[in-house]
Each structure stands twice: as C-alpha cells, then as structure tokens.
Design a protein around this motif. Sequence first.
Motif, PDB file in Angstrom:
ATOM      1  N   SER A 160      10.169   8.066   1.377  1.00  0.00           N
ATOM      2  CA  SER A 160      10.341   8.130  -0.081  1.00  0.00           C
ATOM      3  C   SER A 160       9.935   6.810  -0.704  1.00  0.00           C
ATOM      4  O   SER A 160      10.225   5.746  -0.144  1.00  0.00           O
ATOM      5  CB  SER A 160      11.811   8.366  -0.451  1.00  0.00           C
ATOM      6  OG  SER A 160      12.308   9.455   0.262  1.00  0.00           O
ATOM      7  N   GLY A 161       9.287   6.890  -1.847  1.00  0.00           N
ATOM      8  CA  GLY A 161       8.939   5.685  -2.590  1.00  0.00           C
ATOM      9  C   GLY A 161       7.723   4.982  -2.009  1.00  0.00           C
ATOM     10  O   GLY A 161       6.929   5.568  -1.275  1.00  0.00           O
ATOM     11  N   GLY A 162       7.578   3.715  -2.354  1.00  0.00           N
ATOM     12  CA  GLY A 162       6.414   2.953  -1.898  1.00  0.00           C
ATOM     13  C   GLY A 162       5.333   2.974  -2.959  1.00  0.00           C
ATOM     14  O   GLY A 162       5.406   3.716  -3.948  1.00  0.00           O
ATOM     15  N   LYS A 163       4.338   2.127  -2.738  1.00  0.00           N
ATOM     16  CA  LYS A 163       3.281   1.956  -3.735  1.00  0.00           C
ATOM     17  C   LYS A 163       1.969   1.721  -3.005  1.00  0.00           C
ATOM     18  O   LYS A 163       1.922   0.982  -2.018  1.00  0.00           O
ATOM     19  CB  LYS A 163       3.617   0.692  -4.549  1.00  0.00           C
ATOM     20  CG  LYS A 163       3.413   0.808  -6.047  1.00  0.00           C
ATOM     21  CD  LYS A 163       3.799  -0.545  -6.657  1.00  0.00           C
ATOM     22  CE  LYS A 163       3.620  -0.640  -8.091  1.00  0.00           C
ATOM     23  NZ  LYS A 163       4.265   0.021  -9.091  1.00  0.00           N
ATOM     24  N   LEU A 164       0.931   2.342  -3.498  1.00  0.00           N
ATOM     25  CA  LEU A 164      -0.390   2.128  -2.908  1.00  0.00           C
ATOM     26  C   LEU A 164      -1.407   2.035  -4.042  1.00  0.00           C
ATOM     27  O   LEU A 164      -1.404   2.893  -4.936  1.00  0.00           O
ATOM     28  CB  LEU A 164      -0.742   3.291  -1.963  1.00  0.00           C
ATOM     29  CG  LEU A 164      -2.094   3.209  -1.267  1.00  0.00           C
ATOM     30  CD1 LEU A 164      -2.105   2.126  -0.191  1.00  0.00           C
ATOM     31  CD2 LEU A 164      -2.451   4.548  -0.623  1.00  0.00           C
ATOM     32  N   ALA A 165      -2.255   1.034  -3.980  1.00  0.00           N
ATOM     33  CA  ALA A 165      -3.277   0.834  -5.019  1.00  0.00           C
ATOM     34  C   ALA A 165      -2.646   0.868  -6.411  1.00  0.00           C
ATOM     35  O   ALA A 165      -3.224   1.406  -7.350  1.00  0.00           O
ATOM     36  CB  ALA A 165      -4.392   1.877  -4.891  1.00  0.00           C
ATOM     37  N   GLY A 166      -1.459   0.325  -6.521  1.00  0.00           N
ATOM     38  CA  GLY A 166      -0.798   0.232  -7.818  1.00  0.00           C
ATOM     39  C   GLY A 166      -0.135   1.520  -8.291  1.00  0.00           C
ATOM     40  O   GLY A 166       0.413   1.570  -9.384  1.00  0.00           O
ATOM     41  N   VAL A 167      -0.193   2.565  -7.459  1.00  0.00           N
ATOM     42  CA  VAL A 167       0.356   3.863  -7.862  1.00  0.00           C
ATOM     43  C   VAL A 167       1.660   4.134  -7.103  1.00  0.00           C
ATOM     44  O   VAL A 167       1.727   3.951  -5.889  1.00  0.00           O
ATOM     45  CB  VAL A 167      -0.663   4.989  -7.576  1.00  0.00           C
ATOM     46  CG1 VAL A 167      -0.059   6.365  -7.830  1.00  0.00           C
ATOM     47  CG2 VAL A 167      -1.931   4.790  -8.400  1.00  0.00           C
ATOM     48  N   ASP A 168       2.684   4.577  -7.813  1.00  0.00           N
ATOM     49  CA  ASP A 168       3.966   4.889  -7.172  1.00  0.00           C
ATOM     50  C   ASP A 168       3.863   6.168  -6.368  1.00  0.00           C
ATOM     51  O   ASP A 168       3.404   7.191  -6.874  1.00  0.00           O
ATOM     52  CB  ASP A 168       5.056   5.067  -8.244  1.00  0.00           C
ATOM     53  CG  ASP A 168       5.327   3.760  -8.967  1.00  0.00           C
ATOM     54  OD1 ASP A 168       5.488   2.736  -8.278  1.00  0.00           O
ATOM     55  OD2 ASP A 168       5.355   3.769 -10.218  1.00  0.00           O
TER      56      ASP A 168
END
Length: 469
Positions: A103-111
């Motif tokens: 759950s959660g986390g961020k990649l390339a500025g996207v949640d």
Amino acid sequence: MPNYKVTIGLEIHAELKTNTKMFCRCKNDPDEERPNWNICPVCTAQPGTLPVINKKAVKHVLRVGTAIGATLADFTEWDRKNYFYPDIPKGYQISQYLYPLISGGKLAGVDVTRIHLEEDTGSSRHDRGDYSLVDYNRAGVPLMELVTEPVIHDTETAMRFAKELQLLLRYLGASDANMEKGEMRVEANISISETETFGTKVEVKNINSFKAVGDAIAFEIKRHAEVLGRGEKIVQETRGWDENAGKTFSQRKKESANDYRYFPEPDLPKMRISEIPEFQNLNETMPELPWERRLRLSKEFGFQDAITEMFVTDDAIGGFFSDVALKLSGDKDLIKLASNYITSDLAALMKANNGSMGAVTPETFTVLVRMVGAGDVSSRGAKDTLAIMYREGGLARNVAEQHGLIQKSDIGALESIVKDVIAANAEAVAEYKGGKTASLQYIVGQGMKASKGSANPKVLGELFQKLIG
Ligand code: ADP
Ligand code: ZN
Ligand code: MG
C-alpha cells in the motif's frame, strides 16, 4: 471550450518473472508457442486440486513495494474474484482484494494506491471463424497489479509513470515488462471536470505501447470534452483502444466490485509476512534503482540529461559504459570522452545492427579511448577504428596500425615532412612570416596531406612554427 481539469489514474498489470506459475509447478514461459503445453490439473482447475503459493512471486512484489517506499503488508490473504469467461478455468481468479501486499509509495512523482498479486488468465483466439480456441499456458502465471491514485493530470506524466515502472521492474528482475508482448498492460482511467469534483471516469484497455498510452488518453480527453460540449453525459464504461483506427470504442458498462462476489480463498493459507524468513530485510538486496543511478551519473560525471537517460534506460549501453568507466577509474576527461563515443558512435552501430554489441569489448574500447586521449589517434581515426573493431574485433592499437590510423606525434618522423612542405610552399611561408596567421592553417593542411592524415595536427603546427621561426 471550458477549461477542464483532467484526471487520470492508472492500473498496470505485469507478468512476473518466475520459473513456475503462481499456484502450481508448471513452467512460466511467456515464449512457449505450443498451445496448452505448460498446463497441469491445478492451472486447468481439475476437481480436487489445490493451489500452493509461489514465494518468489510474492517476493518480487514486496521488492517493488520496498523500492517505491511503500508499506508492506504484514497480514495478507487471497480472495476469489468470481466471473465467468472461457480463459479463466476455475470460474474465478485468485487475486487479493482487502489485503494487498503493498500500500502507498510513490513512483515518478505519482502516488501509488496499492500493488497486489494475482494469477493471469489464459488467452483466447477468435480468428478461426465460427469457433474459438483457448490456450492455458498463461493461465496461472503470476501477475502483479499496481493501481495509482487519481493524481495524474496530463498524458506525459502518465507515460512517464508507465516507463519508469517498466524500468524499475527490469532493474529488479521482477518482469521483462515488454508492452508489445503483453508482459506489461496499462489501463488508463480518465475523467474531466470543470470543477474540483471528479467527472465520470472511463477506463481504457488494450493499450499495448507507451505511445498508445499517450494517444488513448489524449483521444479520451478530447472525446469527453466533445460529449460534455454537446450537453450530454459521460457514460461510465470500459472502452478498448483500437490502435489502427486511433480511437477508443465502447466495450462494456463498468462492473462494480459487487459483481465479482469477492470472498477469501479457502484453499490458501493467510500469510504473516514478518514471519517468513525470505521476506525480511529486502532493503539490503536492492540494486541501484533507476532514479538513484540517474542522480549518481549526473553528479559524478555531469552528463547532459539525454546521455544520463540513455545509460539509465538502455541496459546494454549502460552496462558497457559502467564497465568502461570502472576501467578508466577516476579519469573524468577520458570518461567523458568514452561517454561521447558510446552514446554516439557505438550506439549508432548498435542501432544499425539490431542492438548487437558487435565485437567490441569494454577492454578494447577502453584502450581506444586512452589512445584518443594520448593523441595517438585523431577523433576521425577513432571513429574508423571503432567501426572496424565493431565488425571484426581486434585490439585497438593493432586495428589502428593495420589501417594506417595511428596519428604520428613523433617529432623526428614529422620533421622531414615539415621541411619538405616549407620548401614547397615558400609563398605561404612568407605570408605567414609577414603576419598572415591564416596561412599557417594552409601549411599545416599541406603537412597533413603529405602524412596521408596520419600526423597529429597539433604537433605538426607546433613543429612548423618552430622551424619557420
Ligand atoms: P473502481 O472502483 O471503478 O475500480 P477505483 O476507485 O478502484 O475505481 O479506481 C480505479 C482506478 O481509477 C484508479 O487508478 C484510480 O486512480 C482511477 N480513478 C478513480 N476515480 C477517477 C476519476 N474520477 N478520474 C480518473 N481516474 C479515476
Ligand atoms: Zn499448472
Ligand atoms: Mg477498483
């Protein structure tokens, strides 16, 4: 046209790289072309069979979650997602509903909302006229599904996210994530609204390239604006992307979670991640991640973004550069020189030859770079030497010597050339002496000609100046 706020959320599936399928011991081989070859009683849902969890697949998902700074579930369970379709042998898909692994986390500025694990379906073929065929090789292949929050507002960000995920999956060895092969599948949810309240969303499937991600979203944004502009309402539905027509088309009205009658899978144990030894301390085995490499390359060498990006995204070229940089340890100028030859000349040779590295090795290439640095070969000569090494292999110095590409810097050898040229070009020499500096260029040019291009022009120039006095 009113100013609409665009909202996009992505759902991305990726087939995970494992030896065996998610719940049985059949081979997980995306390249198997013989239909129904990798199947067994479990993945074809014969009565009395029981699934067994593939821990490697779970670990892949946990590693992706670790990489993006997400929360790893402690408790997790599996659920049956019920629906009827011929490519889904059990009449349900084993998936995760209430307790995703991540759950959660961020990649390339996207949640990121969540990542869960499930099994892939088989694949159907409808190209035989009045009957269809089903191939169960893919049924039961481990599949992760990542869902983002509806926080993307333009096509570029959506494409960038999908590309970054592909890169991450490859860095982690979790998936080859080739979109053209269906190893990674992007579904885009799109809505537009004049206010801060979300508009009705439409989900687009069958997107099988990065370009199509952008094209499909752009098409939908335009279509929504036109529908609203006519005073009509957007229908919440699933649409398909028709690559040839460059259009989306209505597939079905969206089903809701209720329609799937999710319930916990009784044939699989619930898991406590913290109690499973293989799932501990995943941080310690993380490779350098794409964004970490990006930062390091630009900090360490100050490359332009385009060069950094090439090294970060192209496995072959990036790996080659790393090997060369290691051999040139610390010599920033030579490393920069090397990066230029790799991203221009070597990359062009590779592109013209189906991505092949040819017969150049990091060892022979490094020697060539050192030769350029030492002035033993000119930059033109280095390009030619590299092309020959690429085709035929060989050691840089031997190749350059055999093809007359060694640049002469040896004063003794050049002196007689210089004397001859001075004697034959008295007029230009006189002009130069009279203050016309451009004449020196002409004289050096004559010297280069006389040496058949093998002289080092810098050394030659110095020699002329010395002998002309
Ligand atoms: P559903 O229940 O229809 O599956 P979810 O809330 O689970 O919808 O969201 C599925 C995907 O759609 C997510 O990627 C989410 O970010 C995206 N999404 C949700 N609402 C919108 C919206 N109004 N516009 C665009 N995308 C949305
Ligand atoms: Zn099987
Ligand atoms: Mg949903």
